[in-house]
Design an enzyme around this catalytic site. Structure first.
Site, mmCIF file in Angstrom:
data_model
loop_
_atom_site.group_PDB
_atom_site.id
_atom_site.type_symbol
_atom_site.label_atom_id
_atom_site.label_comp_id
_atom_site.label_asym_id
_atom_site.label_seq_id
_atom_site.Cartn_x
_atom_site.Cartn_y
_atom_site.Cartn_z
ATOM 1 N N ARG A 113 -7.382 -9.303 5.410
ATOM 2 C CA ARG A 113 -7.389 -9.514 6.869
ATOM 3 C C ARG A 113 -6.809 -10.946 7.403
ATOM 4 O O ARG A 113 -6.163 -11.031 8.184
ATOM 5 C CB ARG A 113 -8.923 -9.680 7.313
ATOM 6 C CG ARG A 113 -9.457 -8.154 7.144
ATOM 7 C CD ARG A 113 -10.992 -8.219 7.771
ATOM 8 N NE ARG A 113 -11.394 -6.772 7.906
ATOM 9 C CZ ARG A 113 -12.155 -6.318 6.737
ATOM 10 N NH1 ARG A 113 -12.250 -6.941 5.638
ATOM 11 N NH2 ARG A 113 -12.658 -5.274 6.912
ATOM 12 N N THR A 155 -6.131 1.648 -6.759
ATOM 13 C CA THR A 155 -7.446 1.351 -5.901
ATOM 14 C C THR A 155 -8.390 2.770 -6.209
ATOM 15 O O THR A 155 -7.978 3.815 -5.742
ATOM 16 C CB THR A 155 -7.292 1.258 -4.608
ATOM 17 O OG1 THR A 155 -6.212 0.221 -4.433
ATOM 18 C CG2 THR A 155 -8.324 0.977 -3.880
ATOM 19 N N GLN A 212 0.851 -0.054 -4.829
ATOM 20 C CA GLN A 212 -0.496 0.420 -4.782
ATOM 21 C C GLN A 212 -0.670 1.976 -4.747
ATOM 22 O O GLN A 212 -0.017 2.443 -3.928
ATOM 23 C CB GLN A 212 -1.431 -0.276 -3.871
ATOM 24 C CG GLN A 212 -2.834 -0.046 -3.695
ATOM 25 C CD GLN A 212 -3.137 1.267 -2.817
ATOM 26 O OE1 GLN A 212 -2.177 1.518 -2.099
ATOM 27 N NE2 GLN A 212 -4.184 1.761 -3.136
ATOM 28 N N HIS A 228 -13.761 -3.500 -1.560
ATOM 29 C CA HIS A 228 -12.523 -2.764 -0.376
ATOM 30 C C HIS A 228 -12.801 -3.371 0.922
ATOM 31 O O HIS A 228 -12.660 -2.771 2.015
ATOM 32 C CB HIS A 228 -12.717 -1.572 -0.403
ATOM 33 C CG HIS A 228 -11.554 -0.653 0.148
ATOM 34 N ND1 HIS A 228 -10.802 0.170 -0.962
ATOM 35 C CD2 HIS A 228 -10.765 -0.477 1.082
ATOM 36 C CE1 HIS A 228 -9.663 0.391 -0.538
ATOM 37 N NE2 HIS A 228 -9.762 0.260 0.842
ATOM 38 N N SER A 261 0.735 -1.022 -0.004
ATOM 39 C CA SER A 261 0.015 0.040 -0.036
ATOM 40 C C SER A 261 0.892 1.262 0.027
ATOM 41 O O SER A 261 2.143 1.507 0.680
ATOM 42 C CB SER A 261 -0.920 -0.143 1.293
ATOM 43 O OG SER A 261 -1.614 1.247 1.515
ATOM 44 N N TYR A 302 -3.236 5.566 -4.881
ATOM 45 C CA TYR A 302 -4.721 5.826 -4.961
ATOM 46 C C TYR A 302 -4.534 7.191 -5.829
ATOM 47 O O TYR A 302 -3.670 7.667 -5.876
ATOM 48 C CB TYR A 302 -5.215 6.551 -3.440
ATOM 49 C CG TYR A 302 -5.339 5.450 -2.486
ATOM 50 C CD1 TYR A 302 -6.713 4.762 -2.669
ATOM 51 C CD2 TYR A 302 -4.540 4.913 -1.573
ATOM 52 C CE1 TYR A 302 -7.138 3.426 -1.547
ATOM 53 C CE2 TYR A 302 -4.927 4.065 -0.695
ATOM 54 C CZ TYR A 302 -6.107 3.404 -0.725
ATOM 55 O OH TYR A 302 -6.575 2.364 0.047
ATOM 56 N N ASP A 356 -10.686 -10.226 -4.597
ATOM 57 C CA ASP A 356 -10.582 -10.102 -3.305
ATOM 58 C C ASP A 356 -11.649 -9.913 -2.324
ATOM 59 O O ASP A 356 -12.750 -9.393 -2.934
ATOM 60 C CB ASP A 356 -9.344 -9.072 -2.897
ATOM 61 C CG ASP A 356 -9.925 -7.752 -3.230
ATOM 62 O OD1 ASP A 356 -10.543 -6.899 -2.217
ATOM 63 O OD2 ASP A 356 -9.639 -7.005 -4.347
ATOM 64 N N GLY A 357 -11.769 -10.301 -1.046
ATOM 65 C CA GLY A 357 -12.784 -9.983 -0.507
ATOM 66 C C GLY A 357 -13.309 -11.425 0.347
ATOM 67 O O GLY A 357 -14.005 -12.170 -0.442
ATOM 68 N N GLY A 358 -13.027 -11.874 1.431
ATOM 69 C CA GLY A 358 -13.915 -12.737 2.290
ATOM 70 C C GLY A 358 -13.060 -14.004 2.038
ATOM 71 O O GLY A 358 -13.502 -15.013 2.612
ATOM 72 N N LYS A 397 -8.111 -2.060 -9.371
ATOM 73 C CA LYS A 397 -8.853 -2.627 -7.957
ATOM 74 C C LYS A 397 -10.187 -1.771 -7.670
ATOM 75 O O LYS A 397 -10.245 -0.832 -7.610
ATOM 76 C CB LYS A 397 -7.917 -2.584 -6.824
ATOM 77 C CG LYS A 397 -8.198 -3.469 -5.575
ATOM 78 C CD LYS A 397 -7.132 -3.913 -4.617
ATOM 79 C CE LYS A 397 -7.410 -4.541 -3.379
ATOM 80 N NZ LYS A 397 -8.590 -3.978 -2.638
#
Length: 402
Positions: free
Chosen positions: A334, A157, A129, A279, A109, A131, A310-312, A255
């Site tokens: 996470r 992102t 990454q 996100h 990041s 922004y 991505d996610g979960g 992303k």
């Protein structure tokens, strides 16, 4: 005899992270926007999908390797970029070493707590990454710095609205760690001596500055200073995305895509890859789970660019399900942060090993010899599970072209 530092599941890594970390630090990891419905759906949706295993014809050896944007991976998992990793004194450097040891790409990041040069030294297979934040000249300077450090791809992102509504979590995060702040947070921190001891041994305080956004000859902004810059920057257009892609001049991953029309516009803008992402539940709450939206986007543009998700993702079986529905690879967030909090670099390696083992078991049970053989036929997909957002709104409309 002490407790075995190795853990068997990502859920156990999370449990240990919760026990080890001050509640404010742990809360920052798990909180999402508003009621947290998107976070819940990201994980629950994977559980709604079933496997259709084979009983005979299994392969004694399985090939889990792949490539993303031309970079080889030992298995199709990437470290997703996450900001200010104050859960461990080594932060992103520990994560980079873990990624290198397991043969996966590290996403860093721009809001990281360690400099891109330091992280790239630990893991040369680095994606940086960015922004859309600050002036164009500022963004070019940041891209040039990442490129000089050896970053092999750019992750942009754009889906971050960062809602201020946090019904159930997001604790107060200090701007700086001065004496007054430390005294204020002492009642939360002192009951967690293990976390304190790690930082004491390293002679480092949790760092809330953002070194990758340091201007030439200036000081690194704080996290909230960087956030303020982002808030004051006019949001980008698709023409701005095309400009970023041209300025970077190399592999480029967008992303945050959840709609088919956005995916098609991304292709028009020249991106090399996209990640179907909400996100991690930190954008607009009640956005559906990414795995529900993946198949339509993969069907629409997967023959033109690489599609990630991505996610979960919490299990190797989740990785297999994403690949079966059209993803080339997944990014995790996470999950590896819980591993980092539980046991530093070894904890991140532990999480990656869990995901690799679960993926291998799924490929074995489904009767395949390679991750590239996974298809929707390997899954039990409930009626109405797939969602196709933006499929009927033409991506060439005036609003879409803006």
């Amino acid at each position: 005899m002490g407790r075995n530092p190795w853990f068997e599941t990502v859920a156990e890594a999370q449990r240990r992270a919760k026990k080890r970390l001050p509640s404010t630090v742990y809360g920052a990891l798990v909180a999402g926007s508003e009621r947290g419905r998107t976070i819940d759906d990201n994980t629950a949706a994977f559980a709604e999908l079933g496997f259709a295993p084979r009983v005979v014809g299994h392969h004694a050896e399985r090939d889990l390797s792949t490539t993303v944007l031309g970079v080889p991976l030992s298995f199709p998992v990437l470290i997703s970029p996450t900001g200010v990793q104050a859960v461990d004194p080594e932060g992103e450097v520990a994560v980079a070493r873990a990624a290198a040891s397991r043969g996966v790409v590290m996403g860093l990041s721009s809001f990281a707590s360690r400099a891109v040069e330091e992280v790239a030294e630990a893991q040369p297979d680095l994606f940086y990454q960015l922004y859309w934040s600050g002036t164009r000249a500022t963004m070019v300077q940041r891209m040039d710095r990442a490129k000089a450090a050896g970053a092999k791809a750019l992750i942009v992102t754009l889906d971050w609205s960062f809602s201020h509504g946090r019904d159930w979590g997001s604790p107060a995060i200090p701007d700086r760690l001065d004496l007054k702040t430390m005294l204020r947070f002492a009642p939360d921190v002192l009951p967690h001596p293990g976390w304190l001891l790690r930082f004491a041994k390293s002679r480092r305080l949790p760092d809330l500055s953002v070194p990758n956004l340091r201007p030439p000859g200036g000081e690194a902004p704080t996290f909230f200073g960087a956030y303020g810059e982002w808030m004051q920057t006019t949001p980008p257009t698709w023409q701005d995305v095309a400009w970023l892609r041209a300025e970077w001049g190399g592999p480029f991953l967008l992303k945050g895509v959840t709609r088919v029309d956005d995916a098609r516009r991304a292709v028009d803008a020249g991106v090399s890859a996209l990640s179907v992402s909400n996100h991690g539940g930190n954008n607009l709450d009640t956005t559906p789970a990414t795995i529900r939206m993946l198949p339509a986007i993969a069907d629409a543009v997967g023959h033109q660019i690489e599609v990630l998700l991505d996610g979960g993702v919490r299990r190797g079986g989740d990785v297999a399900k994403a690949l079966a529905l059209g993803a080339r690879a997944v990014l995790i967030g996470r999950a590896y942060l819980w591993g980092l909090a539980a046991n530093g670099q070894a904890g991140v390696e532990n999480v990656l090993d869990i995901l690799r083992g679960g993926l291998d078991s799924a490929v074995l049970g489904l009767g395949h010899s390679s991750v590239h053989e996974l298809t929707p036929d390997d899954l039990v997909i409930p009626p109405g599970f797939r969602l196709e957002l933006g499929a009927r709104s033409g991506h060439d409309s005036p609003a879409a072209r803006a």
